[in-house]
Design a protein around this motif. Structure first.
Motif, short mmCIF file in Angstrom:
data_model
loop_
_atom_site.label_atom_id
_atom_site.label_comp_id
_atom_site.label_asym_id
_atom_site.label_seq_id
_atom_site.Cartn_x
_atom_site.Cartn_y
_atom_site.Cartn_z
N ALA A 12 55.60 -33.94 -69.61
CA ALA A 12 56.23 -35.26 -69.48
C ALA A 12 56.40 -35.70 -68.04
O ALA A 12 57.49 -36.04 -67.61
N GLY A 13 55.32 -35.71 -67.27
CA GLY A 13 55.38 -36.14 -65.88
C GLY A 13 54.93 -37.58 -65.70
O GLY A 13 54.49 -38.24 -66.64
N GLN A 18 51.56 -42.40 -66.95
CA GLN A 18 50.68 -43.46 -66.46
C GLN A 18 49.38 -43.47 -67.25
O GLN A 18 48.87 -44.55 -67.59
N LEU A 19 48.83 -42.30 -67.53
CA LEU A 19 47.61 -42.22 -68.32
C LEU A 19 47.83 -42.83 -69.70
O LEU A 19 47.02 -43.62 -70.18
N ARG A 20 48.92 -42.47 -70.34
CA ARG A 20 49.20 -43.01 -71.67
C ARG A 20 49.30 -44.54 -71.64
O ARG A 20 48.74 -45.23 -72.49
N LEU A 35 43.24 -29.63 -69.48
CA LEU A 35 42.78 -28.29 -69.12
C LEU A 35 43.74 -27.24 -69.67
O LEU A 35 43.32 -26.20 -70.16
N THR A 36 45.03 -27.50 -69.56
CA THR A 36 46.07 -26.58 -70.04
C THR A 36 47.22 -27.43 -70.60
O THR A 36 47.26 -28.64 -70.39
N ASN A 37 48.14 -26.81 -71.27
CA ASN A 37 49.40 -27.44 -71.68
C ASN A 37 49.26 -28.84 -72.26
O ASN A 37 49.49 -29.82 -71.57
N PRO A 38 48.92 -28.93 -73.56
CA PRO A 38 48.85 -30.26 -74.16
C PRO A 38 50.17 -31.02 -74.04
O PRO A 38 50.17 -32.22 -73.84
N GLY A 39 51.31 -30.35 -74.13
CA GLY A 39 52.60 -30.97 -73.87
C GLY A 39 52.97 -32.13 -74.77
O GLY A 39 52.25 -32.51 -75.68
N THR A 40 54.11 -32.71 -74.46
CA THR A 40 54.69 -33.76 -75.30
C THR A 40 53.92 -35.07 -75.24
O THR A 40 53.91 -35.83 -76.20
#
Length: 116
Positions: A12-13, A18-20, A35-40
């Motif tokens: 959640a950075g 911004q990408l979303r 690449l890593t950590n699909p995240g929230t």
């Protein structure tokens, strides 16, 4: 046109958010690979109808990620690869070039003493 966005992770950075927001306004089909950590943020992107994949990179020196990503780019027949954040820029640029695809790189997190 079909675009693949490559980002280091989707925690959640700011760059992730911004990408979303960017994807909500682009008039082309876009997919995302982390690449890593699909995240929230990955959950939010999926809710928006974006196809999100996790490359499963095992560390900063997982050089096997480059051919995996190049194969994904070729198989997806992407017209453009847009990379976000330092690690994704490094790995994504090489993979896109190997796949013969145009690449654009955006570094979101440039600070005085650190990158990303």
């Amino acid at each position: 046109m079909k675009v693949l966005h490559v980002i280091t992770g989707l925690g959640a950075g700011g760059a992730e958010q911004q990408l979303r927001l960017l994807l909500r306004h682009l008039p082309v089909r876009c997919d995302v690979v982390t690449l890593t950590n699909p995240g929230t943020v990955a959950d939010g992107l999926r809710a928006d109808g974006v196809h999100v994949r996790n490359l499963g990179m095992r560390g900063n020196r997982d050089l096997g990620a480059v051919p995996r990503l190049a194969r994904l780019i070729r198989r997806g027949s992407y017209d453009l690869v847009h990379t976000h954040l330092y690690r994704a820029c490094v790995y994504g640029r090489v993979a896109a070039r190997l796949a013969g695809t145009t690449v654009v790189a955006t570094e979101h997190s440039l600070g005085r003493a650190e990158i990303e």
